[in-house]
Design an enzyme around this catalytic site. Structure first.
Site, PDB file in Angstrom:
ATOM      1  N   HIS A 142      70.432  19.691  27.048  1.00 49.26           N
ATOM      2  CA  HIS A 142      71.830  19.416  26.688  1.00 49.26           C
ATOM      3  C   HIS A 142      72.328  20.566  25.819  1.00 49.26           C
ATOM      4  CE1 HIS A 142      74.835  16.950  24.066  1.00 49.26           C
ATOM      5  NE2 HIS A 142      75.450  17.509  25.089  1.00 49.26           N
ATOM      6  N   HIS A 161      79.629   9.836  29.019  1.00 48.93           N
ATOM      7  CA  HIS A 161      78.789  11.041  28.920  1.00 48.93           C
ATOM      8  C   HIS A 161      77.578  10.859  28.024  1.00 48.93           C
ATOM      9  CE1 HIS A 161      80.235  11.861  24.874  1.00 48.93           C
ATOM     10  NE2 HIS A 161      79.667  13.043  24.838  1.00 48.93           N
ATOM     11  N   GLY A 162      77.547   9.833  27.205  1.00 42.84           N
ATOM     12  CA  GLY A 162      76.419   9.640  26.301  1.00 42.84           C
ATOM     13  C   GLY A 162      76.624   8.403  25.452  1.00 42.84           C
ATOM     14  N   HIS A 200      80.436  17.877  30.727  1.00 47.31           N
ATOM     15  CA  HIS A 200      81.241  16.777  30.169  1.00 47.31           C
ATOM     16  C   HIS A 200      82.295  17.252  29.163  1.00 47.31           C
ATOM     17  CE1 HIS A 200      77.236  16.183  27.843  1.00 47.31           C
ATOM     18  NE2 HIS A 200      78.043  16.849  27.025  1.00 47.31           N
ATOM     19  N   ASN A 201      82.617  18.548  29.186  1.00 49.97           N
ATOM     20  CA  ASN A 201      83.763  19.096  28.437  1.00 49.97           C
ATOM     21  C   ASN A 201      84.431  20.144  29.314  1.00 49.97           C
ATOM     22  OD1 ASN A 201      83.413  17.621  26.096  1.00 49.97           O
ATOM     23  ND2 ASN A 201      82.775  19.319  24.815  1.00 49.97           N
ATOM     24  N   GLY A 224      70.817  10.200  25.918  1.00 52.99           N
ATOM     25  CA  GLY A 224      70.802   9.203  24.850  1.00 52.99           C
ATOM     26  C   GLY A 224      70.797   9.879  23.495  1.00 52.99           C
TER      27      GLY A 224
END
Length: 507
Positions: A261, A430-431, A355-356, A405
């Site tokens: 990530h 996304h999390g 996710h951005n 997570g």
């Protein structure tokens, strides 16, 4: 500023709909709403949203407005269509909340692009790499693996990478994305095929990236960074959909995977900063008055809007190369420990998601196909089976969605659905989403207690900055399983399999 003085005045604009886990923010919460807001949360997660509003009104919250107000504020932007959407991991952020999806009509000359709708860490995302190893193969080497990964992958604020390049190479990289990684030998050709957009933004143009941004990025290729970024060795803990998991090369519990990530590091942050400063100055030229200056924006088709889109694309390419470079380093580490080639260890990329990001996509609106600029900030693309942008390997199951997570808790792999296309512009969570600020985490949690809990779960930990132990503890975040289940129950993504960490590497 919030329009209403009491939390009760905010709550009266939020109503539960007949659809499961869907709340609506009605027009009127803030002045000038063009569309309503939609919030996907279950009852437990809704309590956290309510608490954020109450704490803000008591001046016990962050300097950001509560997420609900931010979702409503985004609905006031020119050219927004359908709804301003919040996903279950939503929490307050800069301008746009984290966990917000907003789409703007490309055919509307007033429709805007906003850096706040992408975030400072452009193309922050997640990559999952499978192996043919199982937990029994690594349990006696767990600490050695954790240390070797920590040694191989540069971590922490300002960390410098082993993947060095000069100015000309950087310009090529910013233009080519993962094609550059393949050319330089850091990626396999198969890697890019199982990557969102094949790991290359076609908007990218390095000419629109400032010298300062390039200077920040040139030494950071192949670095993890700090904060909530991580590299984890994980094992498959539960399989919910065997057919879909098999398409991803996952067939049994305890299979070993690596999750990375990270994003575009200092380069992306500088691009966002440069664009926000420019747009805040130029908005008056386009007669744009935003309800919150953090929503600085310009028309998509304006020179400033196009300049940002091109620079953002370059940052996206940098982030894909960054995760690819760390994949290369992780493969080296595993190869060294097990004395086998990465290919023999079947270290293939399952998928890589952003996710951005903001992207031009086709969506059905009122029965017609429209070109939209979809801003996803803290949200993940969730395209369904047979969508043309889903890789060939996954046409029958839909796009894999990687949900990280928290340090010591589960991660998930989901798949995209038609309902996501209908309701959320093909997007899901996304999390976990933060529940406590970093400052509150440091004050409320004990370093020794967090380490003890990780040890009890047999999780090896390597971290460059000790304060991150408290800041990134599971208690600092929402329950990722609740977030994932809410999306599953709402039909905007389907659970495929679950992973748990055995080794965590953080900045």
């Amino acid at each position: 500023m919030m329009k209403h003085g009491k939390s009760e005045d905010v709550f009266k604009y939020i109503e539960k709909t007949n659809e499961k886990n869907l709340y609506r923010i009605n027009k009127g919460l803030v002045p000038g709403m063009n569309v309503e807001g939609n919030i996907y949360v279950n009852e437990k997660l809704k309590l956290l949203i309510d608490e954020e509003i109450k704490m803000y009104q008591l001046n016990k919250c962050s300097t950001f407005l509560p997420a609900v107000i931010q979702i409503a504020n985004v609905s006031t932007l020119p050219g927004i269509v359908k709804a301003s959407i919040a996903l279950p991991d939503v929490h307050a952020g800069y301008g746009f909340s984290i966990g917000n999806v907003a789409a703007f009509d490309m055919n509307n000359e007033k429709a805007v692009i906003s850096p706040g709708g992408v975030g400072f860490d452009i193309n922050c995302g997640v990559r999952l790499i499978r192996t043919n190893l199982f937990y029994n193969d690594i349990k006696d080497k767990q600490e050695e693996l954790a240390q070797l990964l920590f040694n191989h992958i540069p971590v922490g604020v300002g960390s410098q990478g082993f993947i060095l390049c000069n100015q000309n190479n950087l310009d090529d990289a910013l233009s080519l994305g993962m094609d550059w990684s393949v050319k330089e030998g850091y990626s396999w050709i198969e890697d890019k095929l199982n990557c969102e957009d094949n790991g290359r933004s076609l908007y990218a143009n390095s000419d629109y990236v400032s010298v300062r941004a390039k200077k920040r990025g040139i030494t950071q290729m192949g670095t993890l960074g700090a904060g909530n970024h991580y590299a984890e060795i994980q094992i498959v803990d539960e399989i919910y959909n065997k057919k879909s998991a098999k398409l991803m090369g996952i067939e049994k519990k305890n299979q070993v995977c690596i999750m990375i990530h990270s994003g575009s590091r200092g380069l992306g942050h500088q691009i966002a900063t440069d664009a926000l400063i420019e747009m805040e100055k130029i908005m008056s030229k386009y007669k744009i008055n935003v309800i919150d200056k953090q929503l600085a924006c310009t028309p998509i088709h304006s020179p400033e809007g196009q300049n940002y889109l091109k620079a953002m694309g370059a940052a996206c390419n940098f982030a894909w190369i960054n995760r690819s470079s760390m994949t290369f380093l992780a493969r080296q580490a595993f190869s060294k420990i097990f004395n086998q080639s990465p290919d023999d260890l079947d270290m293939h990329v399952i998928y890589d998601v952003s996710h951005n990001i903001a992207k031009i996509e086709e969506h059905f609106i009122n029965g017609k196909v429209q070109n939209l600029l979809v801003h996803r900030k803290g949200s993940t693309r969730a395209f369904p089976p047979f969508h043309p942008l889903v890789p060939l390997d996954y046409q029958y199951c839909g796009q894999p969605i990687l949900i990280g997570g928290t340090m010591g808790t589960y991660s998930y792999v989901l798949t995209g659905t038609e309902k996501a296309m209908e309701n959320t512009f093909g997007s899901t969570c996304h999390g976990a989403g933060r529940a406590l600020s970093r400052n509150k985490s440091r004050n409320a949690l004990s370093y020794s207690d967090v380490l003890s809990n990780l040890k009890e779960k047999n999780i090896s930990i390597r971290v460059a900055s000790p304060k991150l132990i408290m800041e990134e503890a599971p208690e600092s975040y929402k329950n990722v399983s609740e977030v994932v289940q809410t999306c599953h129950d709402s039909g905007i993504s389907n659970k495929c399999f679950r992973l748990r960490p055995v080794a965590v590497i953080k900045g």
